[in-house]
Write a protein that holds these residues in place. Structure first.
Motif, PDB file in Angstrom:
ATOM      1  N   PRO B  59      -3.948   2.230  -8.023  1.00  0.00           N
ATOM      2  CA  PRO B  59      -3.628   2.257  -9.431  1.00  0.00           C
ATOM      3  C   PRO B  59      -2.955   3.673 -10.010  1.00  0.00           C
ATOM      4  CG  PRO B  59      -5.580   1.075  -9.441  1.00  0.00           C
ATOM      5  CD  PRO B  59      -5.526   2.034  -8.264  1.00  0.00           C
ATOM      6  N   TYR B  60      -1.650   3.545 -10.497  1.00  0.00           N
ATOM      7  CA  TYR B  60      -1.069   4.748 -10.933  1.00  0.00           C
ATOM      8  C   TYR B  60      -1.174   5.828 -10.058  1.00  0.00           C
ATOM      9  CZ  TYR B  60      -5.306   4.260 -13.731  1.00  0.00           C
ATOM     10  OH  TYR B  60      -6.269   4.200 -14.183  1.00  0.00           O
ATOM     11  N   GLY B  61      -1.231   5.716  -8.640  1.00  0.00           N
ATOM     12  CA  GLY B  61      -1.340   6.645  -7.614  1.00  0.00           C
ATOM     13  C   GLY B  61      -2.468   7.628  -7.629  1.00  0.00           C
ATOM     14  N   LEU B  62      -3.571   7.162  -8.276  1.00  0.00           N
ATOM     15  CA  LEU B  62      -4.583   8.361  -8.513  1.00  0.00           C
ATOM     16  C   LEU B  62      -5.861   7.893  -7.504  1.00  0.00           C
ATOM     17  CD1 LEU B  62      -5.294  10.871 -10.190  1.00  0.00           C
ATOM     18  CD2 LEU B  62      -6.183   9.041 -12.114  1.00  0.00           C
ATOM     19  N   LEU B  63      -6.048   9.020  -7.001  1.00  0.00           N
ATOM     20  CA  LEU B  63      -7.296   8.617  -5.891  1.00  0.00           C
ATOM     21  C   LEU B  63      -8.453   9.869  -5.945  1.00  0.00           C
ATOM     22  CD1 LEU B  63      -5.569   8.171  -2.350  1.00  0.00           C
ATOM     23  CD2 LEU B  63      -7.085   6.845  -3.252  1.00  0.00           C
ATOM     24  N   ASN B  64      -9.491   9.457  -5.483  1.00  0.00           N
ATOM     25  CA  ASN B  64     -10.662  10.579  -5.439  1.00  0.00           C
ATOM     26  C   ASN B  64     -10.750  10.588  -3.858  1.00  0.00           C
ATOM     27  OD1 ASN B  64     -12.731   8.872  -4.662  1.00  0.00           O
ATOM     28  ND2 ASN B  64     -13.113   8.689  -6.686  1.00  0.00           N
ATOM     29  N   ALA B  65     -11.352  12.039  -3.417  1.00  0.00           N
ATOM     30  CA  ALA B  65     -11.751  12.137  -2.203  1.00  0.00           C
ATOM     31  C   ALA B  65     -12.498  11.360  -1.450  1.00  0.00           C
ATOM     32  CB  ALA B  65     -12.269  13.719  -2.103  1.00  0.00           C
ATOM     33  N   LYS B  66     -13.454  10.763  -2.214  1.00  0.00           N
ATOM     34  CA  LYS B  66     -14.469   9.604  -1.428  1.00  0.00           C
ATOM     35  C   LYS B  66     -13.577   8.624  -1.180  1.00  0.00           C
ATOM     36  CE  LYS B  66     -18.514   7.157  -2.706  1.00  0.00           C
ATOM     37  NZ  LYS B  66     -19.263   6.908  -3.879  1.00  0.00           N
ATOM     38  N   GLN B  67     -12.623   8.126  -2.055  1.00  0.00           N
ATOM     39  CA  GLN B  67     -11.769   6.844  -1.803  1.00  0.00           C
ATOM     40  C   GLN B  67     -10.692   7.138  -0.491  1.00  0.00           C
ATOM     41  OE1 GLN B  67      -9.883   6.612  -5.725  1.00  0.00           O
ATOM     42  NE2 GLN B  67     -11.223   4.810  -6.176  1.00  0.00           N
ATOM     43  N   GLY B 120       2.811 -10.606  -3.805  1.00  0.00           N
ATOM     44  CA  GLY B 120       2.868 -11.716  -4.311  1.00  0.00           C
ATOM     45  C   GLY B 120       3.637 -12.000  -5.579  1.00  0.00           C
ATOM     46  N   ASN B 121       3.773 -13.123  -6.079  1.00  0.00           N
ATOM     47  CA  ASN B 121       4.619 -13.297  -7.422  1.00  0.00           C
ATOM     48  C   ASN B 121       3.753 -13.052  -8.486  1.00  0.00           C
ATOM     49  OD1 ASN B 121       6.878 -13.606  -5.600  1.00  0.00           O
ATOM     50  ND2 ASN B 121       6.588 -15.819  -5.563  1.00  0.00           N
ATOM     51  N   CYS B 122       3.464 -12.129  -8.871  1.00  0.00           N
ATOM     52  CA  CYS B 122       2.507 -11.809  -9.901  1.00  0.00           C
ATOM     53  C   CYS B 122       2.675 -10.401 -10.407  1.00  0.00           C
ATOM     54  CB  CYS B 122       1.123 -12.106  -9.373  1.00  0.00           C
ATOM     55  SG  CYS B 122       0.624 -10.915  -7.946  1.00  0.00           S
ATOM     56  N   ILE B 123       1.822  -9.816 -11.402  1.00  0.00           N
ATOM     57  CA  ILE B 123       2.057  -8.447 -11.813  1.00  0.00           C
ATOM     58  C   ILE B 123       1.664  -7.637 -10.746  1.00  0.00           C
ATOM     59  CG2 ILE B 123       1.591  -6.753 -13.788  1.00  0.00           C
ATOM     60  CD1 ILE B 123       1.188  -9.367 -15.635  1.00  0.00           C
ATOM     61  N   ARG B 124       2.482  -6.819 -10.432  1.00  0.00           N
ATOM     62  CA  ARG B 124       2.061  -5.923  -9.209  1.00  0.00           C
ATOM     63  C   ARG B 124       1.296  -4.638  -9.836  1.00  0.00           C
ATOM     64  NH1 ARG B 124       5.189  -6.076  -4.380  1.00  0.00           N
ATOM     65  NH2 ARG B 124       5.492  -8.604  -4.320  1.00  0.00           N
ATOM     66  N   ASN B 125       0.683  -3.876  -8.705  1.00  0.00           N
ATOM     67  CA  ASN B 125       0.104  -2.735  -9.322  1.00  0.00           C
ATOM     68  C   ASN B 125       1.055  -1.678 -10.020  1.00  0.00           C
ATOM     69  OD1 ASN B 125      -1.889  -0.351  -8.906  1.00  0.00           O
ATOM     70  ND2 ASN B 125      -0.657   0.330  -7.462  1.00  0.00           N
ATOM     71  N   ILE B 126       0.409  -1.223 -11.081  1.00  0.00           N
ATOM     72  CA  ILE B 126       1.258  -0.455 -12.041  1.00  0.00           C
ATOM     73  C   ILE B 126       1.451   1.035 -11.685  1.00  0.00           C
ATOM     74  CG2 ILE B 126       1.184   0.674 -14.330  1.00  0.00           C
ATOM     75  CD1 ILE B 126      -0.227  -2.263 -15.219  1.00  0.00           C
ATOM     76  N   THR B 127       2.707   1.517 -11.525  1.00  0.00           N
ATOM     77  CA  THR B 127       3.028   2.878 -11.143  1.00  0.00           C
ATOM     78  C   THR B 127       3.062   3.780 -12.311  1.00  0.00           C
ATOM     79  OG1 THR B 127       5.346   2.369 -10.876  1.00  0.00           O
ATOM     80  CG2 THR B 127       3.872   2.012  -8.842  1.00  0.00           C
ATOM     81  N   SER B 128       3.123   5.195 -12.186  1.00  0.00           N
ATOM     82  CA  SER B 128       3.396   6.096 -13.192  1.00  0.00           C
ATOM     83  C   SER B 128       3.642   7.272 -12.519  1.00  0.00           C
ATOM     84  CB  SER B 128       1.972   6.270 -14.140  1.00  0.00           C
ATOM     85  OG  SER B 128       2.376   6.981 -15.366  1.00  0.00           O
ATOM     86  N   ASP B 129       3.809   8.327 -13.286  1.00  0.00           N
ATOM     87  CA  ASP B 129       4.036   9.902 -12.720  1.00  0.00           C
ATOM     88  C   ASP B 129       3.018  10.443 -12.044  1.00  0.00           C
ATOM     89  OD1 ASP B 129       4.744  12.421 -12.749  1.00  0.00           O
ATOM     90  OD2 ASP B 129       4.907  12.879 -14.708  1.00  0.00           O
ATOM     91  N   LEU B 386      -6.722  13.629  -5.952  1.00  0.00           N
ATOM     92  CA  LEU B 386      -5.231  13.764  -5.692  1.00  0.00           C
ATOM     93  C   LEU B 386      -4.532  12.354  -6.156  1.00  0.00           C
ATOM     94  CD1 LEU B 386      -4.881  12.762  -1.843  1.00  0.00           C
ATOM     95  CD2 LEU B 386      -7.220  12.736  -2.823  1.00  0.00           C
ATOM     96  N   ARG B 387      -3.145  12.679  -5.995  1.00  0.00           N
ATOM     97  CA  ARG B 387      -2.263  11.468  -6.315  1.00  0.00           C
ATOM     98  C   ARG B 387      -1.342  11.167  -5.205  1.00  0.00           C
ATOM     99  NH1 ARG B 387      -1.514  13.522 -11.572  1.00  0.00           N
ATOM    100  NH2 ARG B 387      -3.663  14.094 -12.555  1.00  0.00           N
ATOM    101  N   VAL B 388      -0.670  10.066  -5.383  1.00  0.00           N
ATOM    102  CA  VAL B 388       0.346   9.630  -4.330  1.00  0.00           C
ATOM    103  C   VAL B 388       1.578   9.646  -4.997  1.00  0.00           C
ATOM    104  CG1 VAL B 388       1.102   7.839  -2.915  1.00  0.00           C
ATOM    105  CG2 VAL B 388      -1.298   8.096  -3.258  1.00  0.00           C
ATOM    106  N   THR B 389       2.667  10.155  -4.508  1.00  0.00           N
ATOM    107  CA  THR B 389       4.066  10.067  -5.331  1.00  0.00           C
ATOM    108  C   THR B 389       4.889   9.091  -4.961  1.00  0.00           C
ATOM    109  OG1 THR B 389       5.311  11.435  -3.637  1.00  0.00           O
ATOM    110  CG2 THR B 389       3.919  12.757  -5.328  1.00  0.00           C
ATOM    111  N   HIS B 390       5.784   8.835  -5.754  1.00  0.00           N
ATOM    112  CA  HIS B 390       6.634   7.812  -5.453  1.00  0.00           C
ATOM    113  C   HIS B 390       7.493   8.201  -4.278  1.00  0.00           C
ATOM    114  CE1 HIS B 390      11.172   7.102  -6.001  1.00  0.00           C
ATOM    115  NE2 HIS B 390      10.974   5.723  -5.703  1.00  0.00           N
TER     116      HIS B 390
END
Lengths: 182, 579
Positions: B59-67, B120-129, B386-390
């Motif tokens: 979600p919105y590209g945010l992760l922790n080390a454990k994940q 799928g045809n639903c609301i996908r994972n929300i992205t951000s900065d 950490l974060r994942v970028t577009h």
């Protein structure tokens, strides 16, 4: 048509009950309501048929007897016919909303509108291509009865409603669990 | 970072049970493949060219080390030792077994992750900065709103079977790093003393998207108070659910509805529905409450920053000089220049780890070894997050400037410090025909060939900011429409060809690129790139970025250069030349 449907009243438990309503497509029986002398004698007719017949005394008579309800197709723009629906509220014991194919979610919005906008208190029955894995969503948007497609396993279907004990958005049935947590 | 409470945890645990049952019914034949398909897609499970692919939500590209360590474990235990980070800030595993997916989901649930609605045809994972909460140019941290809307959209019953997929992006910074206008709904957060008593509001853009009909979104409502977002978005999605086209897959996106109705009429219908919702739902019980805000926002407070003095890049370099040999000095200097971004807090910076090594891995791929190493780096240097970028890179967002050299050295061991962020070789690419069953052409060999052609870092740095995006088909997962240079794989009579677009851009001046002419063979693409780049170098004024030169001159000189040598390659010699 199924002999049994799932009934899941808003404040009750899901169970199998006998199906009293025949879904009629409006096309057969030469334009008239099917003869239901034998077996079931209640009929859900298509809303587009109702729109042209709702002033017919015979129809109104049978509706007053509790024998006629309507079903909305996925295409029906129910907001365009708000006056007819408001008038129908006192006549129909049951309304249906049709799924032409299970992955067409328009009838979810129809049910939500019937509950939110029209304050429809009676039964809303899911009809058509209704499969096990749509039941949860349907139950939450406003459906309280489900006539499943004939090949679906009703025992597996009944178990669906217990899958989730929490929800994260409001619906007709529940308030989001996250409000209580706040 | 947001931490699950018992509600979130219960929901993902129960979701695992639900999906396990669906997989079992598929495997025992009581659920037909056609009927299982939308169910598995809503859980991120695709059937690709060679195997199943599982897309995991970040979600919105945010992760922790454990994940991240769990993602590495999944890569090793259930896949082939790597994962692919995507333009929508998720990660996908390309080689999973259907039978094992419930177990993978159970592993994910242990670390507060899932794959819900990643497809799928639903609301996908929300992205951000990717720089939310730390960017120097941010005026509002968008993450509490992202999280509230993540919860609102998760397993939303009314919108489980929309006409097509539905993508949200949310921005709260001056510079748009979310490609806001290329989303079904873009939410621009604002905080202005003159509106809503200085409270947070949202401007809502709708009807943007790429694919075969690229359109930028239209502003349909300004200054929506944040509390009202659930009812406003319900109204918007309800209009789309009821009236979006379902007769033609390619015309089912909301952009087609908005275009057909006109943005004003679409906005009017949404407004009408929204007004009704306000009137009908007693006191708008859908609205977000202040208590909900506080429950969520408390997770996005600042980490325990130390009081430090800000250092300039020159100071950092001069400190590092005595510790580095000459080639290292150049590498570190370039890295500071390209991969390190300014921070809100003095003495801190954000460091981007490049997942775009020249020619040696697909853009966005990370091995399990790299993932474990990055998790360690996050723990050591960036509060374990950490974060994942577009753009398919990873960011350590909270690094002390004085530690940048140590971080650089440690990350260098794992091939993560190529200083190519924002440069020509920082290519966005979809998996293309190597993996994707929708693709008309390969993307990855094209990216590799371009990275090999432009391997000279001196030259790349001299060229400066240029975005190059590659899609293997018209679905545009590689976002070629918004690349300054876009490459699109097309199929002509069973052969793979590549069409070039120029002038696309993301950011505040977002624009859709224009096709320059007939398409090329795969093995012509490196030469075409050289021609385009040479034209830029010849024509640019001092410090003029590629996109500005293109906008000043138009397509003509670039087109002429690109086709000057056209036909050099014979059809036969080109077949499979880059494979």
């Amino acid at each position: 048509m199924n002999k049994q449907i799932i009934s899941f009243p808003k404040d009750g438990k899901p169970s199998l009950i006998p199906n009293e309503w025949q879904v009629w497509d409006g096309e057969h029986d030469e334009g008239g309501i099917p003869d239901l002398e034998h077996g079931m004698h209640k009929v859900l007719g298509p809303f587009h048929w109702w729109i042209t017949r709702y002033k017919n005394p015979d129809i109104i008579h049978r509706a007053n007897q509790g024998e006629i309800g309507v079903w909305f197709s996925a295409d029906d723009d129910i907001l365009k016919h708000a006056d007819i629906i408001e008038a129908g509220k006192s006549l129909w014991p049951v309304v249906g909303a049709h799924f032409p194919i299970f992955r067409d979610g328009r009838s979810f919005s129809t049910a939500a509108l019937l509950r939110d906008r029209f304050a429809w208190q009676g039964e809303i029955r899911a009809i058509g291509d209704v499969l096990i894995d749509q039941l949860l969503q349907g139950a939450r948007v406003g459906f309280d009865a489900f006539e499943l497609r004939a090949d679906q396993n009703l025992d597996v279907a009944l178990k669906q409603f217990d899958l989730f004990s929490v929800v994260t958005q409001n619906s007709w049935r529940d308030q989001r669990a996250t409000i209580a947590a706040s | 970072m947001y931490k699950y409470d018992h509600i979130d945890q219960t929901l993902v645990d129960q979701r695992v049970i639900q999906f396990r049952d669906q997989v079992e019914r598929r495997l025992n034949g009581t659920l037909a493949e056609e009927e299982f398909r939308p169910l598995r897609l809503q859980n991120g499970l695709y059937h690709q060219r060679h195997a199943y692919m599982l897309r995991v939500a970040i979600p919105y590209g945010l992760l922790n080390a454990k994940q991240l360590r769990t993602l590495a474990l999944i890569a090793d235990k259930y896949d082939r030792g790597y994962g692919h980070f995507t333009t929508r800030q998720n990660i996908q595993f390309n080689w999973v077994e259907l039978e094992q997916t419930p177990d993978i989901l159970a592993e994910l649930a242990k670390v507060e992750m899932h794959a819900i609605q990643t497809s799928g045809n639903c609301i996908r994972n929300i992205t951000s900065d990717a720089f939310a909460g730390v960017a120097a140019d941010e005026y509002i941290d968008p993450r509490p709103i992202c999280e509230l809307l993540r919860q609102w959209s998760t397993l939303h019953p009314e919108f489980a079977h929309l006409p097509r997929k539905f993508k949200f992006a949310i921005n709260g910074a001056k510079e748009d790093r979310t490609v806001l206008l290329c989303h079904d709904v873009g939410i621009e957060l604002k905080k202005n003393p003159n509106t809503n008593n200085g409270e947070l509001t949202a401007d809502i853009y709708a009807g943007g998207g790429m694919g075969r009909t690229p359109i930028l979104g239209s502003l349909i409502k300004s200054h929506v108070p944040w509390q009202i977002l659930p009812s406003f978005l319900t109204a918007l999605l309800r209009v789309y659910n009821r009236f979006g086209r379902r007769d033609n897959l390619y015309k089912a996106r909301i952009k087609i509805l908005v275009k057909a109705l006109g943005p004003e009429e679409f906005a009017r219908q949404v407004e009408g529905e929204w007004n009704q919702l306000h009137n009908d739902i007693k006191q708008s019980k859908d609205n977000f409450t202040q208590a909900e805000w506080e429950r969520v926002a408390k997770h996005f407070t600042k980490p325990n920053y130390r009081a430090l003095t800000a250092l300039s890049n020159e100071q950092l370099q001069s400190h590092a000089d005595s510790k580095l040999n000459s080639s290292e000095k150049i590498g570190f200097t370039r890295w500071l220049e390209r991969n390190v971004k300014p921070h809100q807090v003095p003495g801190y910076a954000s460091a981007i780890l490049s997942l775009k090594p020249h020619g040696s891995a697909a853009p966005g791929d990370a091995t399990s070894t790299q993932m474990n190493a990055i998790a360690d780096l996050a723990d050591q240097y960036s509060f374990g997050e950490l974060r994942v970028t577009h753009e398919q890179n990873l960011v350590l967002a909270d690094v002390e400037q004085a530690e940048l050299l140590n971080l650089w050295r440690a990350a260098k061991n794992y091939n993560l410090v190529l200083p190519n962020i924002g440069l020509l070789t920082d290519i966005i690419a979809c998996p293309g025909g190597d993996f994707c069953s929708l693709a008309n052409a390969k993307s990855l060999p094209i990216a590799k060939a371009i990275q090999e052609r432009f391997d000279d870092l001196d030259y790349l740095h001299d060229l400066g900011d240029i975005t190059l995006n590659i899609s293997g088909c018209i679905n545009s997962c590689g976002h070629h429409h918004v690349g300054n240079i876009g490459v699109l794989g097309v199929d002509k009579d069973g052969e793979e060809w590549y069409q070039i677009t120029l002038g696309g851009d993301q950011g505040n001046d977002a624009s859709i690129g224009k096709v320059i002419g007939p398409s090329f063979y795969a093995n012509e693409i490196p030469d075409v790139m050289s021609s385009l780049i040479n034209t830029y170098v010849e024509q640019r004024t001092a410090d003029e970025p590629f996109i500005d030169t293109y906008r000043r001159l138009g397509v003509a000189p670039f087109k002429e250069a690109a086709y000057r040598n056209n036909g050099k390659h014979s059809k036969e010699s080109s077949k499979g030349a880059i494979a």
